[in-house]
Design a protein around this motif. Sequence first.
Motif, mmCIF file in Angstrom:
data_model
loop_
_atom_site.group_PDB
_atom_site.id
_atom_site.type_symbol
_atom_site.label_atom_id
_atom_site.label_comp_id
_atom_site.label_asym_id
_atom_site.label_seq_id
_atom_site.Cartn_x
_atom_site.Cartn_y
_atom_site.Cartn_z
ATOM 1 N N PRO A 114 -13.429 -2.844 -3.698
ATOM 2 C CA PRO A 114 -12.963 -4.242 -3.689
ATOM 3 C C PRO A 114 -12.437 -4.629 -5.067
ATOM 4 O O PRO A 114 -13.016 -4.245 -6.096
ATOM 5 N N SER A 131 -2.273 -6.911 -0.583
ATOM 6 C CA SER A 131 -3.039 -8.156 -0.598
ATOM 7 C C SER A 131 -3.975 -8.239 -1.802
ATOM 8 O O SER A 131 -4.529 -9.300 -2.094
ATOM 9 N N ARG A 138 -6.870 -7.104 -2.046
ATOM 10 C CA ARG A 138 -8.296 -7.179 -1.722
ATOM 11 C C ARG A 138 -9.019 -5.953 -2.257
ATOM 12 O O ARG A 138 -10.201 -6.004 -2.567
ATOM 13 N N THR A 139 -8.284 -4.831 -2.355
ATOM 14 C CA THR A 139 -8.886 -3.599 -2.873
ATOM 15 C C THR A 139 -7.966 -2.977 -3.909
ATOM 16 O O THR A 139 -6.785 -3.331 -4.019
#
Length: 504
Positions: free
Chosen positions: A441, A495, A497-498
Motif C-alpha cells: 500500500p 490510482s 493505492r499501491t
Amino acid sequence: MSGDAPQSATGAGPAAGRTEQDQTPYLDAIVEYAGRRPGRFHVPGHKGGRGADAAAIEALGQAAFDRDIPAGIEGIDVGPDSPFQRAQRLAASAWGARRSWFLINGASQGNHAACLALRHDGRSVVVQRNAHSSTVDGIILAGLEPTFVAPELDAELGVAHCLTPESLAEALDRAPDVVAALTVSPTYFGAVADITGLSDVCHERGLPLVVDEAWGAHLRFSPLLPASALECGADLVLSSVHKLLGSLTQSAILHLGRGDALDEDVVDRCVTLTESTSPSALFAASLDATRRYAAVNGTELLAETLAGVERARAEVQRIPGLDVLDERLVGRPGVYAWDPLRLSIDVRATGSTGTRLASLIRELDDINLELVSENVVVAVFGMGEDAALSAARFVAAMRRAVEALGAEAELPKRPFTPPPPWGSLEAPPREAFFGPQEVVPFDEAVGRVAAESLAAYPPGIPNVLPGERLTQETVDYIREVVEHGGWVRGAVDRSLRTIRVVNE
C-alpha cells in the motif's frame, strides 16, 4: 533580456542560405508517391484510405491516409542520397548541428538514445534533478548510475530554474569516473541556462554536455531570443520541434554538436535501437516542412508571435491579482536568460491557486493551459499562430476567471507541501527496477526502496526514482499533487493505492 546573455546568431539559421532551406525533399517525395496512385501491395492495411473507416477519413482527411507511407520505399528513404537523408541534412544545417536525426517517438526517444549512447563510455553520469521523466527511463534502460545535482530553486515562486556552472562543476568533481553531464534548458516556465558556462565546465574535464532543449527548438531562428544550446557549445541536443514550432505531436529531432566529444556512429546506432521499424511518414514529413518554415520564415514569424505575447503579458499585468514571469528574473540564480515565448503567470496575489484558476478558465471559456502549479500557470504560444488574436481570447478568459474567483465565498487556498528533498539512492535505478520486488500500500511505503519511478505531472519532474528510499515528505507531496488534480507517471497502479518496492 540579460545584456550578458548571448542572442541567437541568425534569424534564418543555416549558413548555406535561404535557397537550400526552401526545399522539402522528404515531404515532396511522399506527396509525389501518393500522387502516382501506385499499387500498394505493402502495409499499412488501409491502402491509402481505401480500407479505412469512413469516420476516420472524415476526421483526419483523405490526404493523411494517402501519404501514410511505410519505410523502405525506393526513392523516399531507400537509395543513394534519399529524400529522407537530404531532409535530415537540411535539419542539421538549419540548427547548426554536425548531424541530426528525425525522431518519431518524441523527445522521449531522444533522451533514451542519448543515455544509451553515453553508456558506451561508462556508467557514471551527472544529471540535473529536474530532468524529464524520460531521461530517468533512459537511465534505467542504459544501466547508468546517476549523481543528481539540484537546479536553483525559487522559494518565492515555488518553481525550479536551471543548473548553474558552479553547481555542475562541484557535482562533476564529486563524481568519480563520470562520463557526461545532462541538463535542461529552457525550463517549462521560461528560464534559460548559461549553456556556454555549462559547456565550458564539461569540456575543461573532457566530458560531453547533453542538453534537453525540448522547449527551445525555436531559439535558433530569431535574434530576439537567447542563443540555442548548439550555438553555445552543447554536444548533444534534444529538440522537441512539435512543442512551439508546430510539427506533428510526437515528432522531434536529436542534434549532434560540432565537437568530437561523442561518436556519431554510436549515437546513430542508439537512435536506431530506440526507433520503431514502422516510422510514421507523416511525422517525418511534418519535421521536414516545419524545418523549412522556421529556417525561411522564422525571423518574421517569431517577431510577430513575440509581439502578440508581449501585448498579452502587459494586459495580464493589468488584471488585479496577476503578475507575469519575464526578463526581470534574469540574474537570479539559475536564470541566465529568458524565453519570452512562454506566458508564465504568477497568481499568488489572487489569494487562490493556479489549479483553481485553471479550472475556472476551462469551465467558463474552454481555455486549456500547458502547465498548472500552485503559484504559477503557463500558457504557450507557437510560431506562426495569430498570437494577437489568441492572446486577446486568453486575456479575456483570465479576466473573467479572476472576477469569478473574487465572487467566491471562500477562496480554496490552502498550504501546499513544497517538493521535498529526494530520498537517498540505495541502489542503481536499473538494479532496483529489475530486481526482486513486491507491491505494498502506498501509505505503507515510507522507508522502503522504490522499484518504480514517480513523476508528478505537470511538469513531469521525477519525485521518486527506482533505487531511492521513500520518505514521509515525498509520500505526502505526491498524495497532495493528486488531490490538487494532478497525476503521476511511472506507477503501475495509476490510482496510487499501491506501489512497487524492492525486497530488502
